[in-house]
Each structure stands twice: as structure tokens, then as C-alpha cells.
Design a protein around this motif. Structure first.
Motif, PDB file in Angstrom:
ATOM      1  N   VAL A   5      13.676  87.122  48.074  1.00  0.00           N
ATOM      2  CA  VAL A   5      12.408  86.414  48.226  1.00  0.00           C
ATOM      3  C   VAL A   5      12.572  85.046  47.580  1.00  0.00           C
ATOM      4  O   VAL A   5      12.962  84.943  46.416  1.00  0.00           O
ATOM      5  CB  VAL A   5      11.249  87.193  47.573  1.00  0.00           C
ATOM      6  CG1 VAL A   5       9.972  86.368  47.566  1.00  0.00           C
ATOM      7  CG2 VAL A   5      11.047  88.531  48.274  1.00  0.00           C
ATOM      8  N   ARG A   6      12.292  83.994  48.344  1.00  0.00           N
ATOM      9  CA  ARG A   6      12.445  82.627  47.841  1.00  0.00           C
ATOM     10  C   ARG A   6      11.133  82.039  47.342  1.00  0.00           C
ATOM     11  O   ARG A   6      11.108  81.277  46.387  1.00  0.00           O
ATOM     12  CB  ARG A   6      13.023  81.709  48.925  1.00  0.00           C
ATOM     13  CG  ARG A   6      14.434  82.022  49.274  1.00  0.00           C
ATOM     14  CD  ARG A   6      15.304  81.712  48.101  1.00  0.00           C
ATOM     15  NE  ARG A   6      16.708  81.866  48.468  1.00  0.00           N
ATOM     16  CZ  ARG A   6      17.688  81.814  47.630  1.00  0.00           C
ATOM     17  NH1 ARG A   6      17.451  81.637  46.363  1.00  0.00           N
ATOM     18  NH2 ARG A   6      18.916  81.966  48.030  1.00  0.00           N
ATOM     19  N   SER A   7      10.041  82.364  48.030  1.00  0.00           N
ATOM     20  CA  SER A   7       8.741  81.848  47.595  1.00  0.00           C
ATOM     21  C   SER A   7       7.638  82.651  48.264  1.00  0.00           C
ATOM     22  O   SER A   7       7.865  83.345  49.246  1.00  0.00           O
ATOM     23  CB  SER A   7       8.589  80.362  47.927  1.00  0.00           C
ATOM     24  OG  SER A   7       8.564  80.164  49.328  1.00  0.00           O
ATOM     25  N   ALA A  44       3.920  94.146  44.496  1.00  0.00           N
ATOM     26  CA  ALA A  44       4.026  92.907  43.722  1.00  0.00           C
ATOM     27  C   ALA A  44       5.371  92.662  43.036  1.00  0.00           C
ATOM     28  O   ALA A  44       5.825  91.520  43.035  1.00  0.00           O
ATOM     29  CB  ALA A  44       2.895  92.813  42.706  1.00  0.00           C
ATOM     30  N   PRO A  45       6.051  93.640  42.448  1.00  0.00           N
ATOM     31  CA  PRO A  45       7.349  93.288  41.858  1.00  0.00           C
ATOM     32  C   PRO A  45       8.271  92.733  42.954  1.00  0.00           C
ATOM     33  O   PRO A  45       8.276  93.235  44.075  1.00  0.00           O
ATOM     34  CB  PRO A  45       7.883  94.620  41.321  1.00  0.00           C
ATOM     35  CG  PRO A  45       6.700  95.515  41.228  1.00  0.00           C
ATOM     36  CD  PRO A  45       5.733  95.047  42.273  1.00  0.00           C
ATOM     37  N   LEU A  46       9.035  91.696  42.652  1.00  0.00           N
ATOM     38  CA  LEU A  46       9.858  91.044  43.675  1.00  0.00           C
ATOM     39  C   LEU A  46      10.827  91.989  44.365  1.00  0.00           C
ATOM     40  O   LEU A  46      11.054  91.860  45.575  1.00  0.00           O
ATOM     41  CB  LEU A  46      10.616  89.855  43.087  1.00  0.00           C
ATOM     42  CG  LEU A  46       9.791  88.604  42.836  1.00  0.00           C
ATOM     43  CD1 LEU A  46      10.683  87.480  42.315  1.00  0.00           C
ATOM     44  CD2 LEU A  46       9.060  88.149  44.090  1.00  0.00           C
ATOM     45  N   LEU A  52       9.795  95.401  51.291  1.00  0.00           N
ATOM     46  CA  LEU A  52       8.757  95.305  52.314  1.00  0.00           C
ATOM     47  C   LEU A  52       9.150  94.268  53.365  1.00  0.00           C
ATOM     48  O   LEU A  52       9.040  94.505  54.564  1.00  0.00           O
ATOM     49  CB  LEU A  52       7.410  94.931  51.683  1.00  0.00           C
ATOM     50  CG  LEU A  52       6.261  94.656  52.657  1.00  0.00           C
ATOM     51  CD1 LEU A  52       5.893  95.923  53.425  1.00  0.00           C
ATOM     52  CD2 LEU A  52       5.064  94.090  51.918  1.00  0.00           C
ATOM     53  N   VAL A  53       9.634  93.113  52.905  1.00  0.00           N
ATOM     54  CA  VAL A  53      10.069  92.058  53.821  1.00  0.00           C
ATOM     55  C   VAL A  53      11.209  92.574  54.700  1.00  0.00           C
ATOM     56  O   VAL A  53      11.209  92.388  55.919  1.00  0.00           O
ATOM     57  CB  VAL A  53      10.499  90.794  53.044  1.00  0.00           C
ATOM     58  CG1 VAL A  53      11.207  89.797  53.947  1.00  0.00           C
ATOM     59  CG2 VAL A  53       9.294  90.154  52.373  1.00  0.00           C
TER      60      VAL A  53
END
Length: 72
Positions: A5-7, A44-46, A52-53
Motif C-alpha cells: 500500500v503506497r497511499s 485498517a492495519p496496513l 484486501l487490495v
């Protein structure tokens, strides 16, 4: 498959920007997925958000739906 995850962009929708490169750099993916507020709060945790992504990208690829170029 490790997605990074970048942003995270919070506007009228939540968009998560991501990148993925395999070890040999034969495959290089980047883009964003739109998630709901509930999905964000639940993941919420990255590391969990990255999973999920990953699942959303896999689902999109397997669906056979066309991917729009430059879609925002």
C-alpha cells in the motif's frame, strides 16, 4: 503475491494506491482500488489492508471485466 500500500486517499470515496512487483520483476502492477468506509475500518492495519487490495485485484482480473485505462 505481496502488495504494498503506497497511499490512502480520503475524499468522496476511499482509494488505496498500491504496487506489486514479482521477484524477477516480470510483473509490475500499480493502481488503486476503491473501498468502502466499512472495509477500511475493518482492515485498517496496513498488512490487512494490503490483503484486501490483493483480493480485490485478483477478483477484478478473474471477472473478465474490461479494465478501463486511466479510470479514476
Amino acid at each position: 503475491m505481496e502488495v504494498q500500500v503506497r497511499s490512502i486517499n480520503f475524499s468522496d470515496k476511499i482509494q488505496v494506491r498500491f504496487v506489486y512487483r514479482d521477484d524477477n520483476r516480470d510483473i509490475d502492477l500499480s493502481g488503486h482500488v476503491t473501498i468502502t468506509e466499512d472495509e477500511y475500518e475493518t482492515n485498517a492495519p496496513l498488512t490487512t489492508l494490503a490483503e484486501l487490495v490483493k483480493q480485490k485485484v485478483i477478483n477484478k482480473l478473474e471477472s473478465g471485466e474490461p479494465i478501463e485505462e486511466g479510470a479514476e
